[in-house]
Design a protein around this motif. Sequence first.
Motif, PDB file in Angstrom:
ATOM      1  N   ALA A   1       0.838  -1.200   0.000  1.00  0.00           N
ATOM      2  CA  ALA A   1       0.000   0.000   0.000  1.00  0.00           C
ATOM      3  C   ALA A   1       0.873   1.249   0.000  1.00  0.00           C
ATOM      4  O   ALA A   1       2.048   1.201   0.380  1.00  0.00           O
ATOM      5  CB  ALA A   1      -0.915  -0.011   1.234  1.00  0.00           C
ATOM      6  N   PRO A   2       0.316   2.398  -0.413  1.00  0.00           N
ATOM      7  CA  PRO A   2       1.048   3.659  -0.231  1.00  0.00           C
ATOM      8  C   PRO A   2       1.421   3.831   1.235  1.00  0.00           C
ATOM      9  O   PRO A   2       0.633   3.506   2.136  1.00  0.00           O
ATOM     10  CB  PRO A   2       0.036   4.710  -0.680  1.00  0.00           C
ATOM     11  N   CYS A   3       2.632   4.348   1.484  1.00  0.00           N
ATOM     12  CA  CYS A   3       3.093   4.416   2.875  1.00  0.00           C
ATOM     13  C   CYS A   3       4.067   5.572   3.073  1.00  0.00           C
ATOM     14  O   CYS A   3       4.530   6.190   2.108  1.00  0.00           O
ATOM     15  CB  CYS A   3       3.759   3.104   3.298  1.00  0.00           C
ATOM     16  N   ILE A   4       4.346   5.819   4.333  1.00  0.00           N
ATOM     17  CA  ILE A   4       5.367   6.801   4.715  1.00  0.00           C
ATOM     18  C   ILE A   4       6.560   6.026   5.253  1.00  0.00           C
ATOM     19  O   ILE A   4       6.400   5.169   6.139  1.00  0.00           O
ATOM     20  CB  ILE A   4       4.822   7.762   5.784  1.00  0.00           C
ATOM     21  N   VAL A   5       7.741   6.296   4.719  1.00  0.00           N
ATOM     22  CA  VAL A   5       8.967   5.621   5.153  1.00  0.00           C
ATOM     23  C   VAL A   5       9.678   6.519   6.151  1.00  0.00           C
ATOM     24  O   VAL A   5       9.909   7.705   5.874  1.00  0.00           O
ATOM     25  CB  VAL A   5       9.890   5.309   3.955  1.00  0.00           C
TER      26      VAL A   5
ATOM     27  N   TYR B   1       8.119   1.606   8.153  1.00  0.00           N
ATOM     28  CA  TYR B   1       7.104   2.140   7.241  1.00  0.00           C
ATOM     29  C   TYR B   1       5.793   2.274   8.006  1.00  0.00           C
ATOM     30  O   TYR B   1       5.530   1.558   8.979  1.00  0.00           O
ATOM     31  CB  TYR B   1       6.931   1.273   5.995  1.00  0.00           C
ATOM     32  N   CYS B   2       4.987   3.227   7.572  1.00  0.00           N
ATOM     33  CA  CYS B   2       3.703   3.472   8.214  1.00  0.00           C
ATOM     34  C   CYS B   2       2.627   3.575   7.143  1.00  0.00           C
ATOM     35  O   CYS B   2       2.737   4.411   6.234  1.00  0.00           O
ATOM     36  CB  CYS B   2       3.758   4.771   9.035  1.00  0.00           C
ATOM     37  N   VAL B   3       1.614   2.720   7.241  1.00  0.00           N
ATOM     38  CA  VAL B   3       0.434   2.827   6.379  1.00  0.00           C
ATOM     39  C   VAL B   3      -0.670   3.444   7.229  1.00  0.00           C
ATOM     40  O   VAL B   3      -1.215   2.775   8.103  1.00  0.00           O
ATOM     41  CB  VAL B   3       0.000   1.453   5.839  1.00  0.00           C
ATOM     42  N   PRO B   4      -0.984   4.725   7.034  1.00  0.00           N
ATOM     43  CA  PRO B   4      -1.971   5.386   7.891  1.00  0.00           C
ATOM     44  C   PRO B   4      -3.353   4.765   7.730  1.00  0.00           C
ATOM     45  O   PRO B   4      -3.654   4.144   6.695  1.00  0.00           O
ATOM     46  CB  PRO B   4      -1.963   6.835   7.391  1.00  0.00           C
ATOM     47  N   PRO B   5      -4.223   4.922   8.722  1.00  0.00           N
ATOM     48  CA  PRO B   5      -5.602   4.442   8.591  1.00  0.00           C
ATOM     49  C   PRO B   5      -6.263   5.024   7.346  1.00  0.00           C
ATOM     50  O   PRO B   5      -6.003   6.170   6.963  1.00  0.00           O
ATOM     51  CB  PRO B   5      -6.282   4.943   9.869  1.00  0.00           C
ATOM     52  N   ALA B   6      -7.118   4.235   6.720  1.00  0.00           N
ATOM     53  CA  ALA B   6      -7.788   4.686   5.497  1.00  0.00           C
ATOM     54  C   ALA B   6      -8.649   5.918   5.752  1.00  0.00           C
ATOM     55  O   ALA B   6      -8.972   6.661   4.814  1.00  0.00           O
ATOM     56  CB  ALA B   6      -8.652   3.549   4.945  1.00  0.00           C
ATOM     57  N   GLN B   7      -9.023   6.162   7.000  1.00  0.00           N
ATOM     58  CA  GLN B   7      -9.878   7.302   7.338  1.00  0.00           C
ATOM     59  C   GLN B   7      -9.113   8.623   7.384  1.00  0.00           C
ATOM     60  O   GLN B   7      -9.731   9.670   7.604  1.00  0.00           O
ATOM     61  CB  GLN B   7     -10.580   7.057   8.695  1.00  0.00           C
ATOM     62  N   LEU B   8      -7.798   8.589   7.217  1.00  0.00           N
ATOM     63  CA  LEU B   8      -6.984   9.806   7.242  1.00  0.00           C
ATOM     64  C   LEU B   8      -6.393  10.068   5.861  1.00  0.00           C
ATOM     65  O   LEU B   8      -6.143   9.134   5.086  1.00  0.00           O
ATOM     66  CB  LEU B   8      -5.854   9.682   8.270  1.00  0.00           C
ATOM     67  N   ASP B   9      -6.165  11.327   5.575  1.00  0.00           N
ATOM     68  CA  ASP B   9      -5.558  11.738   4.306  1.00  0.00           C
ATOM     69  C   ASP B   9      -4.057  11.469   4.369  1.00  0.00           C
ATOM     70  O   ASP B   9      -3.351  12.026   5.216  1.00  0.00           O
ATOM     71  CB  ASP B   9      -5.837  13.233   4.080  1.00  0.00           C
TER      72      ASP B   9
ATOM     73  N   PRO C   1     -10.712  17.504  11.250  1.00  0.00           N
ATOM     74  CA  PRO C   1     -11.733  16.793  10.471  1.00  0.00           C
ATOM     75  C   PRO C   1     -11.176  16.397   9.108  1.00  0.00           C
ATOM     76  O   PRO C   1     -10.304  17.068   8.558  1.00  0.00           O
ATOM     77  CB  PRO C   1     -12.858  17.829  10.331  1.00  0.00           C
ATOM     78  N   LEU C   2     -11.708  15.317   8.532  1.00  0.00           N
ATOM     79  CA  LEU C   2     -11.180  14.808   7.261  1.00  0.00           C
ATOM     80  C   LEU C   2     -11.297  15.847   6.150  1.00  0.00           C
ATOM     81  O   LEU C   2     -10.361  16.027   5.358  1.00  0.00           O
ATOM     82  CB  LEU C   2     -11.916  13.527   6.872  1.00  0.00           C
ATOM     83  N   ALA C   3     -12.434  16.541   6.093  1.00  0.00           N
ATOM     84  CA  ALA C   3     -12.607  17.545   5.044  1.00  0.00           C
ATOM     85  C   ALA C   3     -11.575  18.652   5.176  1.00  0.00           C
ATOM     86  O   ALA C   3     -11.049  19.159   4.175  1.00  0.00           O
ATOM     87  CB  ALA C   3     -14.021  18.120   5.104  1.00  0.00           C
ATOM     88  N   GLU C   4     -11.245  19.038   6.410  1.00  0.00           N
ATOM     89  CA  GLU C   4     -10.254  20.091   6.623  1.00  0.00           C
ATOM     90  C   GLU C   4      -8.853  19.602   6.267  1.00  0.00           C
ATOM     91  O   GLU C   4      -8.013  20.378   5.802  1.00  0.00           O
ATOM     92  CB  GLU C   4     -10.305  20.593   8.056  1.00  0.00           C
ATOM     93  N   GLN C   5      -8.599  18.302   6.481  1.00  0.00           N
ATOM     94  CA  GLN C   5      -7.303  17.758   6.092  1.00  0.00           C
ATOM     95  C   GLN C   5      -7.036  18.017   4.609  1.00  0.00           C
ATOM     96  O   GLN C   5      -5.942  18.422   4.211  1.00  0.00           O
ATOM     97  CB  GLN C   5      -7.249  16.252   6.373  1.00  0.00           C
ATOM     98  N   SER C   6      -8.057  17.779   3.776  1.00  0.00           N
ATOM     99  CA  SER C   6      -7.899  17.992   2.334  1.00  0.00           C
ATOM    100  C   SER C   6      -7.658  19.462   2.009  1.00  0.00           C
ATOM    101  O   SER C   6      -6.823  19.791   1.155  1.00  0.00           O
ATOM    102  CB  SER C   6      -9.152  17.498   1.597  1.00  0.00           C
TER     103      SER C   6
END
Length: 576
Positions: A134-138, A164-172, A210-215
């Motif tokens: 999955a897409p991730c942060i190294v 590596y970190c795969v963030p929760p799908a609920q986060l941007d 909030p998720l919308a604000e993250q975007s």
Amino acid sequence: MSAALLENFDLLATSVGGVAKLRELILNLAVRGRLVPQDPDDEPASELLKRIRGEKDRLIKEGKIKREKTLGEIAEDERPYELPTSWRWARFGELFSLEYGDNLPAEKRSGSGEFPVYGSNGIVGTHHSSSVSAPCIVVGRKGSAGALNLSPAPGCWVTDVAYYCVPPAQLDLLYVFKLFHTLGLDDLGKGIKPGLNRNEVYLLPVGIPPLAEQSRIVAKVEELMALCDRLEAEQGHAARVQRHWVDAALDQLAESADADEFRRHWQHLAAHFDTLFTTPESIDRLDATLLQLAVRGKLVPQDPHDEPASELLKQIRAEKDRLIKEGKIKRDKPLPPVSDNEEPYELPQGWVWVTIPELCQIGGGATPSKNIGRYWHGSIPWVSPKDMKVALIADAIDHVSPAALEETRLPLVPPNSILVVVRGMILAHSFPVGVTQTAVTINQDMKSLTPYAESLSSYLALAMRGFKSDILALVDRSTHGTCKLESEKLFSYRFALPPLAEQSRIVAQVEKLLSLTASLKARLAAAQTKQAHLAEALIAEVTTPIGAALREGENSGPQQPFDPAAFKARMKAEHD
């Protein structure tokens, strides 16, 4: 808050390291909820966190992940700033997991280009298969601990020197990547080869919008970072143009045929000082050019009435013969005379070619045993390269006793001697020269040059600096990873010696001109310091935690918006 930031881009961007500060400020404002406005219609972060925790509970129940150790509530004093009401605090480990990478030696990487291979500080190759799907942060684990890289495509290989970190799908994902940059993970690295302990990272408090604000935050950050990119490109272009004009001006100055032509070029140059020499490096280059002109006889006019340097050389040779006869010094090995085709340039009237041994008694240094304490309980300065940051040597960090002089090979160097560094990495780019103001000793990485005629000291020190580029060309840089100036090379180096009267005129003129450039550098430093203070004050102003005044009882009303114009006026009044 972005309006305030945009209005002050010029102040921040033109300060020393300004664009880097801007990037840091943008990210810090972003994770504080001060970069974009909050929307009351957004679903609050509390609901987002409930869904993330619910998903984790489901995975634990299904046996797909293990239940983590409880990390505890975040106390009020752990919160580094106040969050907007729609945001929530959580511990890093409640939301994110840092997983170990898998070993993949360089010889086993296929180089197919299919999947990138990440080390602790970025891509180190490619491979035909992936260890993370999955897409991730190294996140760097060893070496470049805390270094961050984003692998946006679904598939990569992360080696065992990184997490590596795969963030929760609920986060941007992009918001999380920017959030990680503000956590100071690189500061958590420990050890000689820094390593990052993930259990320490898990305790860090993180603010979640909030998720919308993250975007919206991601979009605004990328917009402002693009502006930083343009600023950086413009500054790079301006710096290249500036260097071109400085090069042209210094080349013209260096090509002066004589003192009269130098004077004309200097007058033209002085009229444009403040626009040409805008960095410490450009002023250092001007100083070097002045010294080079000085030691080639182009800074002051020659006087036909001056006693030629050949007469001074005769007097020095007579003094040396006397000292040799008395057994105080040994006779030097004679060097062949300089032929016409060996002369790098034509000598001015009254000048002669010489070497250091012809003019100076040369001495070495040593380090008395550190195990004998009485050697180091004294008041005699023991000069080492770390003391060679000043032109006049009156003291040193370390001192030795008379016993050290009596019982070891450590010599005493008299006042008005010239000290030079002949060993150490400093010789990769510099050639420190100093004149002793008192009797000193030196360590083994240095040489002392004591002129047979004391009146030579000031000019010879100037000459060593003026011929710096020639002398550095003699340095051996292959001696076990260090740098060394072999005595044979240094002491066979020939340079031009002017008449004694002209030496005095040269020294006086150089001191006058270098005092002007020193003044220019001081004004530049003062201006940069002032601008840095203004920039830091602006950063402090715009990152002041929302609600800080309320918590401290200083204000009972809502926080006032940041006013850039009022801020500039107040700070300039305070610093002027």
